[in-house]
Each structure stands twice: as structure tokens, then as C-alpha cells.
Write a protein that holds these residues in place. Structure first.
Motif, PDB file in Angstrom:
ATOM      1  N   GLU A  36     -93.247 -31.060  16.260  1.00 14.11           N
ATOM      2  CA  GLU A  36     -94.558 -31.671  16.446  1.00 14.11           C
ATOM      3  C   GLU A  36     -95.627 -30.830  15.755  1.00 14.11           C
ATOM      4  O   GLU A  36     -95.554 -29.596  15.776  1.00 14.11           O
ATOM      5  CB  GLU A  36     -94.915 -31.772  17.935  1.00 14.11           C
ATOM      6  N   GLU A  37     -96.596 -31.502  15.215  1.00 13.73           N
ATOM      7  CA  GLU A  37     -97.758 -30.850  14.628  1.00 13.73           C
ATOM      8  C   GLU A  37     -98.356 -29.878  15.650  1.00 13.73           C
ATOM      9  O   GLU A  37     -98.521 -30.216  16.818  1.00 13.73           O
ATOM     10  CB  GLU A  37     -98.759 -31.941  14.261  1.00 13.73           C
ATOM     11  N   GLY A  38     -98.643 -28.657  15.209  1.00 14.69           N
ATOM     12  CA  GLY A  38     -99.252 -27.655  16.077  1.00 14.69           C
ATOM     13  C   GLY A  38     -98.269 -26.766  16.816  1.00 14.69           C
ATOM     14  O   GLY A  38     -98.654 -25.717  17.322  1.00 14.69           O
ATOM     15  N   GLN A  39     -96.988 -27.155  16.891  1.00 19.04           N
ATOM     16  CA  GLN A  39     -95.994 -26.311  17.551  1.00 19.04           C
ATOM     17  C   GLN A  39     -95.645 -25.113  16.667  1.00 19.04           C
ATOM     18  O   GLN A  39     -95.899 -25.102  15.467  1.00 19.04           O
ATOM     19  CB  GLN A  39     -94.708 -27.090  17.842  1.00 19.04           C
ATOM     20  N   ARG A  40     -94.993 -24.142  17.270  1.00 20.99           N
ATOM     21  CA  ARG A  40     -94.567 -22.938  16.563  1.00 20.99           C
ATOM     22  C   ARG A  40     -93.521 -23.287  15.490  1.00 20.99           C
ATOM     23  O   ARG A  40     -92.540 -23.970  15.774  1.00 20.99           O
ATOM     24  CB  ARG A  40     -93.984 -21.958  17.575  1.00 20.99           C
ATOM     25  N   ALA A  41     -93.759 -22.795  14.286  1.00 22.93           N
ATOM     26  CA  ALA A  41     -92.845 -23.041  13.157  1.00 22.93           C
ATOM     27  C   ALA A  41     -91.965 -21.808  12.971  1.00 22.93           C
ATOM     28  O   ALA A  41     -92.360 -20.848  12.326  1.00 22.93           O
ATOM     29  CB  ALA A  41     -93.645 -23.338  11.890  1.00 22.93           C
ATOM     30  N   ASP A  42     -90.774 -21.843  13.554  1.00 26.71           N
ATOM     31  CA  ASP A  42     -89.897 -20.677  13.509  1.00 26.71           C
ATOM     32  C   ASP A  42     -88.596 -20.929  12.753  1.00 26.71           C
ATOM     33  O   ASP A  42     -87.696 -20.099  12.754  1.00 26.71           O
ATOM     34  CB  ASP A  42     -89.593 -20.183  14.919  1.00 26.71           C
ATOM     35  N   ARG A  43     -88.521 -22.067  12.087  1.00 26.88           N
ATOM     36  CA  ARG A  43     -87.335 -22.405  11.287  1.00 26.88           C
ATOM     37  C   ARG A  43     -87.712 -23.455  10.262  1.00 26.88           C
ATOM     38  O   ARG A  43     -88.795 -24.019  10.301  1.00 26.88           O
ATOM     39  CB  ARG A  43     -86.197 -22.888  12.173  1.00 26.88           C
ATOM     40  N   VAL A  52     -85.744 -38.144   6.921  1.00 23.79           N
ATOM     41  CA  VAL A  52     -86.713 -37.653   7.902  1.00 23.79           C
ATOM     42  C   VAL A  52     -88.083 -38.159   7.468  1.00 23.79           C
ATOM     43  O   VAL A  52     -88.402 -38.160   6.277  1.00 23.79           O
ATOM     44  CB  VAL A  52     -86.714 -36.114   7.968  1.00 23.79           C
ATOM     45  N   THR A  53     -88.895 -38.577   8.432  1.00 23.11           N
ATOM     46  CA  THR A  53     -90.257 -39.005   8.136  1.00 23.11           C
ATOM     47  C   THR A  53     -91.233 -37.930   8.602  1.00 23.11           C
ATOM     48  O   THR A  53     -91.225 -37.549   9.769  1.00 23.11           O
ATOM     49  CB  THR A  53     -90.587 -40.331   8.849  1.00 23.11           C
ATOM     50  N   LEU A  54     -92.050 -37.431   7.672  1.00 20.74           N
ATOM     51  CA  LEU A  54     -93.158 -36.547   8.032  1.00 20.74           C
ATOM     52  C   LEU A  54     -94.316 -37.412   8.475  1.00 20.74           C
ATOM     53  O   LEU A  54     -94.551 -38.477   7.900  1.00 20.74           O
ATOM     54  CB  LEU A  54     -93.614 -35.718   6.833  1.00 20.74           C
ATOM     55  N   ASP A  55     -95.054 -36.955   9.496  1.00 23.92           N
ATOM     56  CA  ASP A  55     -96.189 -37.737   9.954  1.00 23.92           C
ATOM     57  C   ASP A  55     -97.328 -36.816  10.364  1.00 23.92           C
ATOM     58  O   ASP A  55     -97.158 -35.619  10.548  1.00 23.92           O
ATOM     59  CB  ASP A  55     -95.801 -38.680  11.090  1.00 23.92           C
ATOM     60  N   LEU A  56     -98.493 -37.427  10.479  1.00 23.56           N
ATOM     61  CA  LEU A  56     -99.716 -36.726  10.839  1.00 23.56           C
ATOM     62  C   LEU A  56    -100.334 -37.457  12.017  1.00 23.56           C
ATOM     63  O   LEU A  56    -100.492 -38.682  11.977  1.00 23.56           O
ATOM     64  CB  LEU A  56    -100.672 -36.732   9.641  1.00 23.56           C
ATOM     65  N   ARG A  57    -100.658 -36.733  13.078  1.00 25.41           N
ATOM     66  CA  ARG A  57    -101.279 -37.344  14.254  1.00 25.41           C
ATOM     67  C   ARG A  57    -102.730 -37.671  13.920  1.00 25.41           C
ATOM     68  O   ARG A  57    -103.499 -36.808  13.541  1.00 25.41           O
ATOM     69  CB  ARG A  57    -101.222 -36.388  15.436  1.00 25.41           C
ATOM     70  N   VAL A  58    -103.095 -38.958  14.049  1.00 25.73           N
ATOM     71  CA  VAL A  58    -104.474 -39.383  13.774  1.00 25.73           C
ATOM     72  C   VAL A  58    -105.209 -39.771  15.050  1.00 25.73           C
ATOM     73  O   VAL A  58    -106.424 -39.904  15.035  1.00 25.73           O
ATOM     74  CB  VAL A  58    -104.534 -40.527  12.729  1.00 25.73           C
ATOM     75  N   SER A  59    -104.467 -39.950  16.141  1.00 24.15           N
ATOM     76  CA  SER A  59    -105.064 -40.169  17.457  1.00 24.15           C
ATOM     77  C   SER A  59    -104.001 -39.805  18.493  1.00 24.15           C
ATOM     78  O   SER A  59    -102.869 -39.453  18.136  1.00 24.15           O
ATOM     79  CB  SER A  59    -105.516 -41.626  17.628  1.00 24.15           C
ATOM     80  N   GLU A  60    -104.363 -39.919  19.756  1.00 28.36           N
ATOM     81  CA  GLU A  60    -103.434 -39.559  20.836  1.00 28.36           C
ATOM     82  C   GLU A  60    -102.115 -40.327  20.734  1.00 28.36           C
ATOM     83  O   GLU A  60    -101.047 -39.788  20.989  1.00 28.36           O
ATOM     84  CB  GLU A  60    -104.091 -39.823  22.191  1.00 28.36           C
ATOM     85  N   GLU A  91     -89.704 -36.627  12.242  1.00 28.85           N
ATOM     86  CA  GLU A  91     -88.768 -37.400  13.044  1.00 28.85           C
ATOM     87  C   GLU A  91     -87.619 -37.879  12.168  1.00 28.85           C
ATOM     88  O   GLU A  91     -87.842 -38.297  11.030  1.00 28.85           O
ATOM     89  CB  GLU A  91     -89.495 -38.599  13.653  1.00 28.85           C
ATOM     90  N   ALA A  92     -86.420 -37.828  12.726  1.00 26.77           N
ATOM     91  CA  ALA A  92     -85.247 -38.328  12.003  1.00 26.77           C
ATOM     92  C   ALA A  92     -85.321 -39.854  11.948  1.00 26.77           C
ATOM     93  O   ALA A  92     -85.334 -40.516  12.983  1.00 26.77           O
ATOM     94  CB  ALA A  92     -83.964 -37.871  12.682  1.00 26.77           C
ATOM     95  N   PHE A  93     -85.405 -40.401  10.753  1.00 25.45           N
ATOM     96  CA  PHE A  93     -85.451 -41.843  10.558  1.00 25.45           C
ATOM     97  C   PHE A  93     -84.051 -42.440  10.635  1.00 25.45           C
ATOM     98  O   PHE A  93     -83.861 -43.601  10.984  1.00 25.45           O
ATOM     99  CB  PHE A  93     -86.098 -42.153   9.208  1.00 25.45           C
ATOM    100  N   SER A  94     -83.075 -41.629  10.285  1.00 21.63           N
ATOM    101  CA  SER A  94     -81.665 -41.999  10.350  1.00 21.63           C
ATOM    102  C   SER A  94     -80.913 -40.752  10.822  1.00 21.63           C
ATOM    103  O   SER A  94     -81.513 -39.690  10.946  1.00 21.63           O
ATOM    104  CB  SER A  94     -81.169 -42.424   8.956  1.00 21.63           C
ATOM    105  N   PRO A  95     -79.614 -40.852  11.081  1.00 28.48           N
ATOM    106  CA  PRO A  95     -78.881 -39.623  11.392  1.00 28.48           C
ATOM    107  C   PRO A  95     -79.030 -38.637  10.225  1.00 28.48           C
ATOM    108  O   PRO A  95     -78.970 -39.031   9.054  1.00 28.48           O
ATOM    109  CB  PRO A  95     -77.438 -40.098  11.537  1.00 28.48           C
ATOM    110  N   VAL A  96     -79.251 -37.383  10.562  1.00 31.59           N
ATOM    111  CA  VAL A  96     -79.532 -36.352   9.554  1.00 31.59           C
ATOM    112  C   VAL A  96     -78.578 -35.179   9.740  1.00 31.59           C
ATOM    113  O   VAL A  96     -78.319 -34.749  10.866  1.00 31.59           O
ATOM    114  CB  VAL A  96     -81.000 -35.847   9.691  1.00 31.59           C
ATOM    115  N   ARG A  97     -78.097 -34.674   8.625  1.00 32.33           N
ATOM    116  CA  ARG A  97     -77.381 -33.391   8.595  1.00 32.33           C
ATOM    117  C   ARG A  97     -78.193 -32.485   7.689  1.00 32.33           C
ATOM    118  O   ARG A  97     -78.703 -32.924   6.662  1.00 32.33           O
ATOM    119  CB  ARG A  97     -75.965 -33.569   8.067  1.00 32.33           C
ATOM    120  N   ALA A  98     -78.321 -31.222   8.097  1.00 29.54           N
ATOM    121  CA  ALA A  98     -79.182 -30.314   7.336  1.00 29.54           C
ATOM    122  C   ALA A  98     -78.701 -28.877   7.474  1.00 29.54           C
ATOM    123  O   ALA A  98     -77.987 -28.530   8.413  1.00 29.54           O
ATOM    124  CB  ALA A  98     -80.620 -30.421   7.840  1.00 29.54           C
TER     125      ALA A  98
END
Length: 149
Positions: A36-43, A52-60, A91-98
Motif C-alpha cells: 500500500e502507498e505509504g507503507q514501509r518499503a523493505d523489499r 501487477v497493477t500499480l495504483d495511486l490513492r486519489v480518495s479514501e 495489486e496482483a491482477f493475475s497470479p504472479v510469480r516473482a
């Protein structure tokens, strides 16, 4: 297999091998919130399969999709710069391996291998520039639609 991974492909073989030695393979089910946006980025991750879809929170309640990421793409760059917090959500849009990398371990490797760090930073900077441009375009489009420009 590694040649298709763009960020890793930019690195000389010896650096690529050192970096991959720190990777572990992970999987995410479809619709899993990876961060989630704002969470600790440790990996961070390099996507092997899936989307995977990147997204930006524009409202609650509203998230604006920014970029779809697929095989070979870097997922996450906020781990590289203090305060180490995610600038986007994912968010994973489909099953993801990484491949998953521990950020502190990679930063440590970059400290002892400065040339690897510079090469990695150049690759991440290119990703950042592309993602920020994509976010800018999406926000302008959303503004135009919302304000009927």
C-alpha cells in the motif's frame, strides 16, 4: 530466463549473479494487495510471470490505476531512498510469480560493490522516470474527464 528481465539484463553478468543470489521466489494470488502507498518499503520484486497493477490513492475509496507491470518488470523502487515508503500501491491482477529481494541486503551489497550499485541505480532511475511520466499522463487524463475539459 534472466535475459528477459530488463533490470537484471542491464547489469554485467557477475553483478546479476550476485544480485540473484539474494533473491527468493514468491507467488501472489490474483487480487492480492502486495503493498500500500505509504507503507514501509523493505523489499522489491522482479516479476517473472503474471501482471501487477500499480495504483495511486486519489480518495479514501478510489485508486487510480497507473501502470500494468508484467514479466521482466521491476516492482517497487521506494526501497532505495529514505524514508523507504511506497509511493504507489500494487495489486496482483493475475497470479504472479516473482523474484523477491530484501532491500537492506541489496543496499548492503551495493555498499560493498559500488559499481553494482551505480548500475542498479541507473536501471531503477530509468524505471522511475517511466513510471512517473505514466502517472502524470493518467492524472491529467483523469482531471480532464472529471472536469470535462
Amino acid at each position: 530466463m534472466t535475459a528477459q528481465i530488463r533490470l537484471l539484463h542491464r547489469l554485467p553478468h557477475a553483478y546479476r549473479d550476485r544480485l540473484l543470489a539474494l533473491a527468493k521466489e514468491v507467488a501472489f494470488e490474483e487480487d492480492t494487495r502486495i503493498f500500500e502507498e505509504g507503507q514501509r518499503a523493505d523489499r522489491f520484486w522482479i516479476i517473472r510471470t503474471g501482471t501487477v497493477t500499480l495504483d495511486l490513492r486519489v480518495s479514501e475509496r478510489t485508486r487510480l490505476p497507473i501502470d500494468p507491470l508484467g514479466p521482466g518488470d521491476l516492482l517497487g523502487w521506494s526501497w532505495l531512498f529514505p524514508p523507504y515508503q511506497w509511493d504507489f500501491g500494487a495489486e496482483a491482477f493475475s497470479p504472479v510469480r516473482a523474484y523477491e529481494f530484501d532491500a537492506a541486503a541489496v543496499r548492503g551489497l551495493c555498499d560493498i560493490e559500488p559499481a553494482l550499485g551505480v548500475a542498479l541505480l541507473h536501471g531503477v532511475a530509468e524505471v522511475m522516470a517511466n513510471r512517473l511520466e505514466s502517472a502524470r499522463v493518467k492524472l491529467v487524463e483523469a482531471h480532464r474527464i472529471h472536469h470535462h475539459i
